[in-house]
Design a protein around this motif. Structure first.
Motif, PDB file in Angstrom:
ATOM      1  N   UNK A   4       0.639  -1.229   0.045  1.00 19.08           N
ATOM      2  CA  UNK A   4       0.015  -0.023   0.178  1.00 19.08           C
ATOM      3  C   UNK A   4       1.000   1.160   0.078  1.00 19.08           C
ATOM      4  N   UNK A   5       0.370   2.405  -0.551  1.00 16.95           N
ATOM      5  CA  UNK A   5       1.118   3.665  -0.695  1.00 16.95           C
ATOM      6  C   UNK A   5       0.398   4.451   0.818  1.00 16.95           C
ATOM      7  N   UNK A   6       1.530   4.783   1.425  1.00 24.86           N
ATOM      8  CA  UNK A   6       1.083   5.451   2.581  1.00 24.86           C
ATOM      9  C   UNK A   6       1.482   7.054   2.690  1.00 24.86           C
ATOM     10  N   UNK A   7       0.471   8.073   2.862  1.00 18.40           N
ATOM     11  CA  UNK A   7       1.014   9.266   2.955  1.00 18.40           C
ATOM     12  C   UNK A   7       1.693   9.594   4.220  1.00 18.40           C
ATOM     13  N   UNK A   8       2.184  10.989   4.105  1.00 19.54           N
ATOM     14  CA  UNK A   8       3.027  11.136   5.428  1.00 19.54           C
ATOM     15  C   UNK A   8       2.131  11.119   6.754  1.00 19.54           C
ATOM     16  N   UNK A   9       0.933  11.436   6.412  1.00 19.07           N
ATOM     17  CA  UNK A   9       0.109  11.684   8.003  1.00 19.07           C
ATOM     18  C   UNK A   9      -0.359  10.109   8.212  1.00 19.07           C
ATOM     19  N   UNK A  10      -0.128   9.229   7.248  1.00 22.62           N
ATOM     20  CA  UNK A  10      -0.478   7.701   7.534  1.00 22.62           C
ATOM     21  C   UNK A  10       0.614   7.036   8.199  1.00 22.62           C
ATOM     22  N   UNK A  11       1.906   7.602   8.201  1.00 25.45           N
ATOM     23  CA  UNK A  11       2.987   6.868   8.755  1.00 25.45           C
ATOM     24  C   UNK A  11       2.999   6.707  10.402  1.00 25.45           C
ATOM     25  N   UNK A  23      -4.371  -4.611   7.402  1.00 26.70           N
ATOM     26  CA  UNK A  23      -4.508  -4.528   6.118  1.00 26.70           C
ATOM     27  C   UNK A  23      -3.298  -3.727   5.272  1.00 26.70           C
ATOM     28  N   UNK A  24      -2.261  -4.405   5.329  1.00 34.37           N
ATOM     29  CA  UNK A  24      -0.925  -4.017   4.953  1.00 34.37           C
ATOM     30  C   UNK A  24      -0.551  -4.005   3.346  1.00 34.37           C
ATOM     31  N   UNK A  25      -1.128  -5.353   2.971  1.00 35.14           N
ATOM     32  CA  UNK A  25      -0.686  -5.559   1.511  1.00 35.14           C
ATOM     33  C   UNK A  25      -2.241  -5.413   1.007  1.00 35.14           C
ATOM     34  N   UNK A  26      -2.190  -5.080  -0.465  1.00 33.55           N
ATOM     35  CA  UNK A  26      -3.359  -5.142  -1.360  1.00 33.55           C
ATOM     36  C   UNK A  26      -4.014  -6.550  -1.258  1.00 33.55           C
ATOM     37  N   UNK A  27      -5.174  -6.405  -1.489  1.00 38.25           N
ATOM     38  CA  UNK A  27      -5.786  -8.023  -1.464  1.00 38.25           C
ATOM     39  C   UNK A  27      -5.193  -9.020  -2.280  1.00 38.25           C
ATOM     40  N   UNK A  28      -4.765  -8.516  -3.420  1.00 40.44           N
ATOM     41  CA  UNK A  28      -4.273  -9.528  -4.486  1.00 40.44           C
ATOM     42  C   UNK A  28      -2.965 -10.004  -4.037  1.00 40.44           C
ATOM     43  N   UNK A  29      -2.168  -8.921  -3.633  1.00 37.36           N
ATOM     44  CA  UNK A  29      -0.558  -9.328  -3.223  1.00 37.36           C
ATOM     45  C   UNK A  29      -0.763 -10.464  -1.874  1.00 37.36           C
ATOM     46  N   UNK A  30      -1.605 -10.058  -0.893  1.00 39.95           N
ATOM     47  CA  UNK A  30      -1.675 -10.897   0.309  1.00 39.95           C
ATOM     48  C   UNK A  30      -2.172 -12.111   0.015  1.00 39.95           C
ATOM     49  N   UNK A  31      -3.071 -12.390  -1.084  1.00 40.99           N
ATOM     50  CA  UNK A  31      -3.693 -13.646  -1.315  1.00 40.99           C
ATOM     51  C   UNK A  31      -2.711 -14.530  -2.052  1.00 40.99           C
ATOM     52  N   UNK A  79      11.186  -1.740   2.200  1.00 40.04           N
ATOM     53  CA  UNK A  79      12.347  -1.043   3.087  1.00 40.04           C
ATOM     54  C   UNK A  79      12.304   0.307   3.312  1.00 40.04           C
ATOM     55  N   UNK A  80      12.000   1.218   2.738  1.00 43.89           N
ATOM     56  CA  UNK A  80      11.905   2.617   2.641  1.00 43.89           C
ATOM     57  C   UNK A  80      10.835   2.825   3.613  1.00 43.89           C
ATOM     58  N   UNK A  81       9.733   2.336   3.650  1.00 45.51           N
ATOM     59  CA  UNK A  81       8.611   2.601   4.560  1.00 45.51           C
ATOM     60  C   UNK A  81       9.146   2.090   6.015  1.00 45.51           C
ATOM     61  N   UNK A  82       9.720   1.139   5.997  1.00 47.23           N
ATOM     62  CA  UNK A  82      10.347   0.690   7.451  1.00 47.23           C
ATOM     63  C   UNK A  82      11.300   1.567   8.027  1.00 47.23           C
ATOM     64  N   UNK A  83      12.261   2.030   6.999  1.00 49.52           N
ATOM     65  CA  UNK A  83      13.140   3.112   7.249  1.00 49.52           C
ATOM     66  C   UNK A  83      12.697   4.338   7.879  1.00 49.52           C
ATOM     67  N   UNK A  84      11.460   4.797   6.986  1.00 48.29           N
ATOM     68  CA  UNK A  84      10.782   5.966   7.358  1.00 48.29           C
ATOM     69  C   UNK A  84      10.191   5.845   8.812  1.00 48.29           C
TER      70      UNK A  84
END
Length: 223
Positions: A4-11, A23-31, A79-84
């Protein structure tokens, strides 16, 4: 592997060294990821009295049978999301370490892990990232009785882990455990580890191998 894409306010804030993202992954990716993990039959069972009882699937097996897990683990966006979130750049831990990328399987009565910190064997800070793949049981919400608990000054806190929930925490600083699984329940998690500096000493690598043997069998002593 799309995340999923996360905006700055969602971090989420990492001030308490742990965050949970539903609900971290889009449904298709998670399935797709769940289907690949479910296809793996090779699960190493381990039982260390007073500490841990459960199953695990190592990096080596995932590399051969679950390409989606490797794609997610090495995803630059991931990795970028975790680092952020943690506020500093992280990278994957070594590929020859079975615990760097693994699947934790709790599927027998009494499966659990006792209070512990995730030992840091690396030079930099060390982070554990769990993605709940399956969690079903007898609870009113349909989830298993095996719960992730975190010790805080105010008392034990339950961290909800329904399927597709991502849990990110600095395990060497967060005391945590899971309660025991009941008959007819099942809980499966994809576990990923990252570090700000994954270099390690000879002595720490020996200690890491001993710990990994309790999860993935005695073969881990030579990996």
């Amino acid at each position: 592997m799309k995340i999923r894409s996360f905006s700055d306010n969602e971090i989420p804030s990492f001030t308490e060294l742990l965050v949970a993202i539903p609900n971290f992954l889009p449904e298709e990716s998670f399935t797709a990821l769940k289907k690949e993990i479910e296809s793996v039959a090779k699960v190493s069972r381990g039982h260390v009295p007073m500490y841990r009882k459960g199953g695990a699937i190592s990096y080596e097996t995932l590399r051969a049978h679950v390409p989606s897990a490797l794609e997610l683990y090495h995803s630059p966006d991931h990795q970028h999301l975790i680092s952020t979130i943690v506020g500093t750049k992280v990278v994957p831990t070594p590929e020859d370490h079975p615990n760097s990328l693994s699947v934790l399987v709790y599927d027998q009565p009494g499966d659990h892990i006792a209070w512990h910190h995730d030992k840091n064997y690396y030079r930099g800070r060390y982070f554990t990232v769990l993605l709940a793949i399956e969690n079903r049981g007898h609870g009113e919400d349909g989830l298993s009785s095996l719960q992730l608990l975190v010790k805080k000054p105010t008392g034990d806190v339950i961290i909800p882990t329904p399927p597709n929930t991502l849990i990110l925490f600095e395990g060497s600083k967060v005391l945590h455990r899971t309660t025991q699984l009941k008959e007819g329940e099942r809980r499966v998690l994809l576990s990923k580890t990252y570090s700000t500096d994954p270099r390690y000493s000879f002595t720490k690598n020996i200690l890491r191998r001993i710990k990994d043997a309790s999860f993935f069998g005695l073969d881990s002593l030579w990996k």
